[in-house]
Design an enzyme around this catalytic site. Structure first.
Site, PDB file in Angstrom:
ATOM      1  N   ARG A  28       2.048   0.955  -5.879  1.00  0.00           N
ATOM      2  CA  ARG A  28       2.165   0.075  -4.715  1.00  0.00           C
ATOM      3  C   ARG A  28       0.901  -0.738  -4.466  1.00  0.00           C
ATOM      4  O   ARG A  28       0.921  -1.707  -3.700  1.00  0.00           O
ATOM      5  CB  ARG A  28       2.466   0.904  -3.462  1.00  0.00           C
ATOM      6  CG  ARG A  28       3.749   1.690  -3.552  1.00  0.00           C
ATOM      7  CD  ARG A  28       3.929   2.527  -2.321  1.00  0.00           C
ATOM      8  NE  ARG A  28       4.422   1.737  -1.214  1.00  0.00           N
ATOM      9  CZ  ARG A  28       5.702   1.557  -0.931  1.00  0.00           C
ATOM     10  NH1 ARG A  28       6.618   2.113  -1.673  1.00  0.00           N
ATOM     11  NH2 ARG A  28       6.077   0.833   0.086  1.00  0.00           N
TER      12      ARG A  28
ATOM     13  N   ASN B 222       0.459   0.671   5.827  1.00  0.00           N
ATOM     14  CA  ASN B 222       1.072  -0.185   4.813  1.00  0.00           C
ATOM     15  C   ASN B 222       1.751  -1.306   5.562  1.00  0.00           C
ATOM     16  O   ASN B 222       2.567  -1.049   6.441  1.00  0.00           O
ATOM     17  CB  ASN B 222       2.091   0.631   4.008  1.00  0.00           C
ATOM     18  CG  ASN B 222       3.028  -0.240   3.197  1.00  0.00           C
ATOM     19  OD1 ASN B 222       2.654  -1.336   2.785  1.00  0.00           O
ATOM     20  ND2 ASN B 222       4.244   0.232   2.968  1.00  0.00           N
ATOM     21  N   GLY B 223       1.426  -2.574   5.228  1.00  0.00           N
ATOM     22  CA  GLY B 223       2.076  -3.699   5.908  1.00  0.00           C
ATOM     23  C   GLY B 223       1.050  -4.613   6.549  1.00  0.00           C
ATOM     24  O   GLY B 223      -0.119  -4.627   6.151  1.00  0.00           O
TER      25      GLY B 223
ATOM     26  N   TRP C 158      -3.366  -2.324  -1.428  1.00  0.00           N
ATOM     27  CA  TRP C 158      -3.210  -3.664  -1.989  1.00  0.00           C
ATOM     28  C   TRP C 158      -3.663  -4.594  -0.870  1.00  0.00           C
ATOM     29  O   TRP C 158      -3.004  -4.705   0.165  1.00  0.00           O
ATOM     30  CB  TRP C 158      -1.760  -3.930  -2.364  1.00  0.00           C
ATOM     31  CG  TRP C 158      -1.561  -5.229  -3.074  1.00  0.00           C
ATOM     32  CD1 TRP C 158      -1.684  -5.464  -4.421  1.00  0.00           C
ATOM     33  CD2 TRP C 158      -1.196  -6.484  -2.486  1.00  0.00           C
ATOM     34  NE1 TRP C 158      -1.427  -6.790  -4.696  1.00  0.00           N
ATOM     35  CE2 TRP C 158      -1.124  -7.437  -3.535  1.00  0.00           C
ATOM     36  CE3 TRP C 158      -0.928  -6.914  -1.185  1.00  0.00           C
ATOM     37  CZ2 TRP C 158      -0.792  -8.774  -3.326  1.00  0.00           C
ATOM     38  CZ3 TRP C 158      -0.603  -8.247  -0.977  1.00  0.00           C
ATOM     39  CH2 TRP C 158      -0.533  -9.157  -2.040  1.00  0.00           C
TER      40      TRP C 158
ATOM     41  N   LYS D 147       6.325 -12.633 -17.590  1.00  0.00           N
ATOM     42  CA  LYS D 147       5.790 -11.385 -18.135  1.00  0.00           C
ATOM     43  C   LYS D 147       4.401 -11.608 -18.737  1.00  0.00           C
ATOM     44  O   LYS D 147       3.477 -10.845 -18.519  1.00  0.00           O
ATOM     45  CB  LYS D 147       6.689 -10.846 -19.264  1.00  0.00           C
ATOM     46  CG  LYS D 147       7.879 -10.043 -18.838  1.00  0.00           C
ATOM     47  CD  LYS D 147       7.507  -8.637 -18.485  1.00  0.00           C
ATOM     48  CE  LYS D 147       8.375  -8.085 -17.388  1.00  0.00           C
ATOM     49  NZ  LYS D 147       8.469  -8.817 -16.132  1.00  0.00           N
TER      50      LYS D 147
ATOM     51  N   GLU E 154       1.739 -12.336 -16.072  1.00  0.00           N
ATOM     52  CA  GLU E 154       1.499 -11.165 -15.220  1.00  0.00           C
ATOM     53  C   GLU E 154       0.502 -10.192 -15.847  1.00  0.00           C
ATOM     54  O   GLU E 154      -0.360  -9.674 -15.164  1.00  0.00           O
ATOM     55  CB  GLU E 154       2.807 -10.369 -15.038  1.00  0.00           C
ATOM     56  CG  GLU E 154       3.664 -10.769 -13.893  1.00  0.00           C
ATOM     57  CD  GLU E 154       4.912  -9.875 -13.784  1.00  0.00           C
ATOM     58  OE1 GLU E 154       5.171  -9.402 -12.693  1.00  0.00           O
ATOM     59  OE2 GLU E 154       5.601  -9.654 -14.796  1.00  0.00           O
TER      60      GLU E 154
ATOM     61  N   CYS F 292       0.837  -1.198   0.000  1.00  0.00           N
ATOM     62  CA  CYS F 292       0.000   0.000   0.000  1.00  0.00           C
ATOM     63  C   CYS F 292       0.877   1.256   0.000  1.00  0.00           C
ATOM     64  O   CYS F 292       2.036   1.219   0.397  1.00  0.00           O
ATOM     65  CB  CYS F 292      -0.867   0.022   1.246  1.00  0.00           C
ATOM     66  SG  CYS F 292      -1.802  -1.492   1.472  1.00  0.00           S
TER      67      CYS F 292
ATOM     68  N   HIS G  95      11.235 -34.305 -20.813  1.00  0.00           N
ATOM     69  CA  HIS G  95      10.940 -34.848 -19.489  1.00  0.00           C
ATOM     70  C   HIS G  95       9.590 -34.393 -18.970  1.00  0.00           C
ATOM     71  O   HIS G  95       9.374 -34.356 -17.763  1.00  0.00           O
ATOM     72  CB  HIS G  95      12.057 -34.461 -18.515  1.00  0.00           C
ATOM     73  CG  HIS G  95      13.392 -34.971 -18.952  1.00  0.00           C
ATOM     74  ND1 HIS G  95      13.719 -36.304 -18.925  1.00  0.00           N
ATOM     75  CD2 HIS G  95      14.455 -34.334 -19.497  1.00  0.00           C
ATOM     76  CE1 HIS G  95      14.946 -36.453 -19.415  1.00  0.00           C
ATOM     77  NE2 HIS G  95      15.405 -35.266 -19.772  1.00  0.00           N
TER      78      HIS G  95
ATOM     79  N   LYS H 254       3.645  -3.507  -7.230  1.00  0.00           N
ATOM     80  CA  LYS H 254       5.036  -3.379  -7.636  1.00  0.00           C
ATOM     81  C   LYS H 254       6.005  -3.588  -6.481  1.00  0.00           C
ATOM     82  O   LYS H 254       7.062  -4.155  -6.642  1.00  0.00           O
ATOM     83  CB  LYS H 254       5.252  -1.994  -8.246  1.00  0.00           C
ATOM     84  CG  LYS H 254       6.635  -1.848  -8.789  1.00  0.00           C
ATOM     85  CD  LYS H 254       6.675  -1.082 -10.059  1.00  0.00           C
ATOM     86  CE  LYS H 254       8.021  -1.192 -10.713  1.00  0.00           C
ATOM     87  NZ  LYS H 254       8.216  -2.449 -11.434  1.00  0.00           N
TER      88      LYS H 254
ATOM     89  N   GLU I 243      11.427 -15.683 -17.750  1.00  0.00           N
ATOM     90  CA  GLU I 243      11.007 -14.278 -17.711  1.00  0.00           C
ATOM     91  C   GLU I 243       9.885 -14.036 -18.741  1.00  0.00           C
ATOM     92  O   GLU I 243       8.930 -13.313 -18.458  1.00  0.00           O
ATOM     93  CB  GLU I 243      12.216 -13.370 -17.971  1.00  0.00           C
ATOM     94  CG  GLU I 243      11.937 -11.894 -18.204  1.00  0.00           C
ATOM     95  CD  GLU I 243      11.289 -11.161 -17.040  1.00  0.00           C
ATOM     96  OE1 GLU I 243      11.040 -11.770 -15.991  1.00  0.00           O
ATOM     97  OE2 GLU I 243      10.981  -9.970 -17.202  1.00  0.00           O
TER      98      GLU I 243
HETATM   99  C1  G6P Z   1       6.875  -7.686  -7.698  1.00  0.00           C
HETATM  100  C2  G6P Z   1       6.924  -6.938  -9.017  1.00  0.00           C
HETATM  101  C3  G6P Z   1       7.982  -7.553  -9.931  1.00  0.00           C
HETATM  102  C4  G6P Z   1       9.328  -7.581  -9.232  1.00  0.00           C
HETATM  103  C5  G6P Z   1       9.250  -8.269  -7.873  1.00  0.00           C
HETATM  104  C6  G6P Z   1      10.508  -8.059  -7.054  1.00  0.00           C
HETATM  105  O1  G6P Z   1       6.408  -8.970  -7.907  1.00  0.00           O
HETATM  106  O2  G6P Z   1       5.667  -6.975  -9.645  1.00  0.00           O
HETATM  107  O3  G6P Z   1       8.071  -6.795 -11.114  1.00  0.00           O
HETATM  108  O4  G6P Z   1      10.245  -8.247 -10.040  1.00  0.00           O
HETATM  109  O5  G6P Z   1       8.169  -7.731  -7.104  1.00  0.00           O
HETATM  110  O6  G6P Z   1      10.585  -6.704  -6.696  1.00  0.00           O
HETATM  111  P1  G6P Z   1      11.912  -5.927  -6.415  1.00  0.00           P
HETATM  112  O7  G6P Z   1      11.488  -4.530  -6.133  1.00  0.00           O
HETATM  113  O8  G6P Z   1      12.556  -6.592  -5.235  1.00  0.00           O
HETATM  114  O9  G6P Z   1      12.769  -6.035  -7.642  1.00  0.00           O
END
Ligand code: G6P
Length: 608
Positions: free
Chosen positions: A27, A98-99, A74, A484, A487, A2, A503, A603, A480
Site C-alpha cells: 500500500r 490512511n487517507g 505513501w 507496464k 511503471e 498507506c 498522425h 498498489k 498496457e
Molecule cells: C494502481 C496500481 C495499478 C492498478 C490501479 C487500479 O495504480 O499500481 O496496478 O491497475 O491502481 O487499481 P485497482 O485496485 O482499482 O485495480
C-alpha cells in the site's frame, strides 16, 4: 495507499506489528513507524524508506510493549522523511492514518491558535492535536475521539493508541477500509484481512462512518452517529493465501507465472466445463436484452482491461460500450439513461475514483456490476452484483495476474451478453468457450518465451523512449505495454493505435527508438503489418510480437521477434499480456530497479 495496523497483544507486539506491516507494504513504502506503550508510556520508532529500515532501528532499540500501532506510508502531505512518518504523537496519544484530511489547513490554524505545536508537514498531525485537545477537556479517549471525528473532512482510516491505556485502541473508518481481527485474548485492527492473516481468520469490517473501541476482551462498534451497533465477524480465506515469493525473485515474477493457474481457476468459476457453455454463478439483476449501453469505469491497468472488453461486448453482444478513466468520469456529469449497466473493474476494490464513479452511476439509476479481486472490498459491497476474479492476493505493484483474470471474467460476461441478446447461437457460444478454455494453456506456452525476452530486455534497457503499437484489442494491449514499462523501468513509453502512427508519433521514429508492435494473427494483422513497414522504411528498430514468421510476412527486418503460439484471435490479449509483462519485468530487472515496489507508486490508491 498507506497501511495501518493496531494490536492489543499478550506478548510484545512490535514483531507482530512488523509482520502485519510487511503484508501491507504494497500500500505504500516510503517510510514506516510503530508506537507501543512501554510501561504505560507512548514510545515511537520511525524510519524513512522501506520497512527494513524500521526493522533495523528496532533491533538497535527494541520495544517490549504489549499494545501498539504501526504504519507504512505513501506520502500525500509532506515528504517521506522520518519526521513526517507515522505514528504522529502528542503527550496523550499516537495515531496512524490512511487517507487525506481535506480540511487540515483550517484545523491546523485553529489548533496552533490554541497553542498546539506541530512537528510535521502532514495532514495527519491535526488529528493527533484535535483529539488531544478533546482529551484535555474530557480526559476520556472514547469521548475525545467521538467529539473529534465529526470535525474531520475527507476519506480516511485511523487507529489511536493512548498514553496510560494499555487495553485500548480506537479505530475509525470513513472512505478507507478497516478490519477488526479477533484472537484469543488478543485483538487486532488492520487495513485489510490479509495483514491480520498470520494472527486470526475471524474478521469483522467497519462500515462506512463507523468507529470501534478495542480491548483485549472484544470490540465495541459505533456507527457515524455514535450508536452502538453490531458488526458480524466472518471467517476469511485470507490465511489460506501464502504471501511469499515461492521460488521467484519477485512477487511480480511469481504473479506472472501463476497466470495459467489463476486464469483457469477464474474461468472454471464461470463456465460449465461439461457442457462447454457459460454458467454465471449469480443471477444478473437486469435483463441483457434491455441494455443498450454499458459504461465501464476503472483506473490504471484495470481501465485497460475495460477497453479490451469494449471490443468484446461491441463485437460479440452488439451493445455500445463507453469506457472511462474513473478520475475523469466521476466529475464529468455524464448523462446516463436509467436502467443501463455500469461495470467497475478493480483489483483492490478500494480505488477512490472508481468507488466515487460507482456511487455516481448508482445515483443515475444504473445497474452496478463489479469485477473485483478482493471480495470483501467496498466496491464489491456497494455493487448490485459482483463477478469476482479469483487471482488470489496480488502484491507486486504492477498488476499482472489480476489483469488477465479481469480479462477472463469480462470475456465470459461478453459471451453471456451475446447469447442472451441473441447475437450468437449455442454452437458459437460453445466455440467461444472452447477458445477461452484454451487460453490458460496458451498463457503457459507464452511463458516459455521468457529466455528470448530476457535477451531483448538487455537491448531495451538502453532506450530512453519506447513506442508500443497495436490495432483492435492490441491497441489497449499497446497502452498496457507502455504503462507496464514506465511503471517499473522508468523508461518513457507510449502506446498508440497503429493507425494513428501517421498522425504524429511517426515523427519520433529514428534508429534509436524501439517500436514494439503487437500483431496477433487477427482481423487487423495485415493493416498492422503495413504500419510496421512504415516504421521499417524510416529505419525504426522493430520488435514484433506476433505469430511465428510475422516479420517475414511483413517483409521487414526486426530487431527481435517474439513468436507467439498459434491461438484463436478473439481472446488473444489474454496471452499477449505475457510478453508485454515479461518485457517490462526483465527490462526493469536488468536496470536494477525495484520491480515490486517502484518509486512513487502504490498498489491500492485510496485517495483521489
Ligand atoms: C494502481 C496500481 C495499478 C492498478 C490501479 C487500479 O495504480 O499500481 O496496478 O491497475 O491502481 O487499481 P485497482 O485496485 O482499482 O485495480
Amino acid at each position: 495507499m498507506c497501511g495501518i495496523v493496531g494490536i492489543l497483544g499478550a506478548t510484545p507486539v512490535a514483531p507482530l506489528v512488523i509482520d502485519a506491516l510487511k503484508r501491507l507494504e504494497y500500500r505504500g513504502y516510503d517510510s514506516a513507524g510503530i508506537a507501543t506503550l512501554e510501561e504505560g508510556c507512548l514510545t515511537r520508532r520511525r524510519a524513512e524508506g522501506k520497512l527494513r529500515n524500521l526493522e533495523a532501528r528496532l533491533s538497535e532499540a527494541p520495544l517490549k510493549g504489549l499494545s501498539g500501532i504501526g504504519h507504512t506510508r505513501w506520502a500525500t502531505h509532506g515528504k517521506p522523511t522520518e519526521g513526517n512518518a507515522h505514528p504522529h504523537a502528542t503527550d496523550r496519544l499516537a495515531v496512524v492514518h490512511n487517507g487525506i484530511i481535506e480540511n487540515f489547513r483550517e484545523l491546523r490554524e485553529e489548533l496552533v491558535a490554541d497553542g498546539a505545536h506541530f512537528d510535521s508537514e502532514t495532514d495527519t498531525e491535526v488529528v493527533a492535536h484535535l483529539v488531544t485537545r478533546e482529551m484535555r477537556r474530557s480526559n476520556d479517549p472514547v469521548t475525545a475521539v467521538a467529539a473529534a471525528l465529526p470535525r474531520l473532512h475527507g476519506a480516511f482510516a485511523l487507529a489511536f493508541l493512548f498514553e496510560g491505556h494499555d487495553d485500548l485502541i480506537i479505530g475509525a473508518r470513513r472512505g478507507a477500509p478497516l478490519a477488526v481481527g479477533y484472537g484469543e485474548g488478543e485483538m487486532y485492527l488492520g487495513s485489510d484481512a490479509l495483514a491480520l492473516a498470520p494472527f486470526t481468520d475471524t474478521i469483522a469490517y467497519l462500515e462506512e462512518g463507523d468507529w470501534v473501541v478495542l480491548s483485549r476482551g472484544g470490540a465495541e462498534f459505533h456507527d457515524k452517529d455514535g450508536a452502538i451497533v453490531a458488526r458480524e465477524a466472518h471467517k476469511t480465506q485470507a490465511g489460506a493465501f501464502l504471501v511469499d515469493k515461492g521460488n521467484h525473485r519477485h512477487f511480480m515474477a511469481k504473479e506472472i507465472h501463476e497466470q495459467p493457474e489463476v486464469i483457469g481457476r477464474t474461468l472454471s468459476h464461470y463456465l460449465d466445463m461439461a457442457n462447454g457453455t457459460v454458467r454465471l454463478p449469480v443471477d444478473m439483476p437486469f435483463d441483457w436484452t434491455k441494455i443498450d449501453r454499458i459504461s465501464i469505469c476503472a483506473c490504471g491497468t484495470a481501465y485497460l482491461a475495460g477497453i479490451i472488453a469494449k471490443y468484446w461486448f461491441e463485437r460479440l453482444a452488439r451493445v455500445l460500450v463507453e469506457v472511462d478513466v474513473a478520475s475523469e468520469f466521476r466529475y464529468r456529469e455524464a448523462p446516463l439513461p436509467k436502467g443501463q449497466l455500469a461495470i467497475f473493474v478493480s483489483q483492490s476494490g478500494e480505488t477512490a475514483d472508481t468507488l466515487a464513479s460507482l456511487r455516481y452511476t448508482r445515483q443515475m439509476g444504473q445497474h452496478v456490476l463489479s469485477v473485483v479481486n478482493v471480495q470483501s472490498s467496498t466496491i464489491a459491497r456497494e455493487s448490485d452484483v459482483v463477478t469476482p476474479t479469483l487471482a488470489g492476493p496480488e502484491i507486486g505493484v504492477a498488476s499482472t495476474k489480476a489483469f488477465t483474470c479481469q480479462l477472463a471474467v469480462l470475456a465470459v460476461l461478453a459471451i453471456a451478453a451475446a447469447r442472451a441478446r441473441g447475437h450468437i447461437d449455442e454452437a458459437r457460444e460453445k466455440e467461444l468457450v472452447r477458445e477461452l478454455v484454451s487460453m490458460p494453456g496458451l498463457v503457459a506456452e507464452s511463458l516459455k518465451l521468457e529466455p528470448g525476452i530476457e535477451s531483448l530486455a538487455y537491448e531495451l534497457r538502453k532506450a530512453s523512449d519506447v513506442l508500443y503499437l497495436g490495432r483492435g484489442t492490441s491497441y489497449p494491449m499497446a497502452l498496457e505495454g507502455a504503462l507496464k514499462l514506465k511503471e517499473i523501468s522508468y523508461i518513457h513509453a507510449e502506446g498508440y493505435a497503429a493507425g494513428e502512427l501517421k498522425h504524429g508519433p511517426i515523427a519520433l521514429i529514428d534508429e534509436e527508438m524501439p517500436v514494439i508492435v503487437l500483431a496477433p494473427a487477427d482481423a487487423w494483422f495485415e493493416k498492422t503489418v503495413s504500419n510496421v513497414q512504415e516504421v521499417a522504411a524510416r529505419g525504426g528498430r522493430i520488435v514484433l510480437i506476433g505469430p511465428e514468421g510475422a516479420a517475414g510476412r511483413a517483409g521487414v527486418e526486426a530487431l527481435a521477434e517474439v513468436a507467439m503460439p498459434a491461438m484463436p484471435e478473439t481472446f488473444a490479449p489474454i496471452a499477449y499480456a505475457v510478453p508485454v509483462q515479461l518485457i517490462a519485468y526483465h527490462t526493469a530487472l536488468s536496470m536494477g530497479k525495484d520491480v515490486d515496489q517502484p518509486r512513487n507508486l502504490a498498489k491500492s490508491v485510496t485517495v483521489e
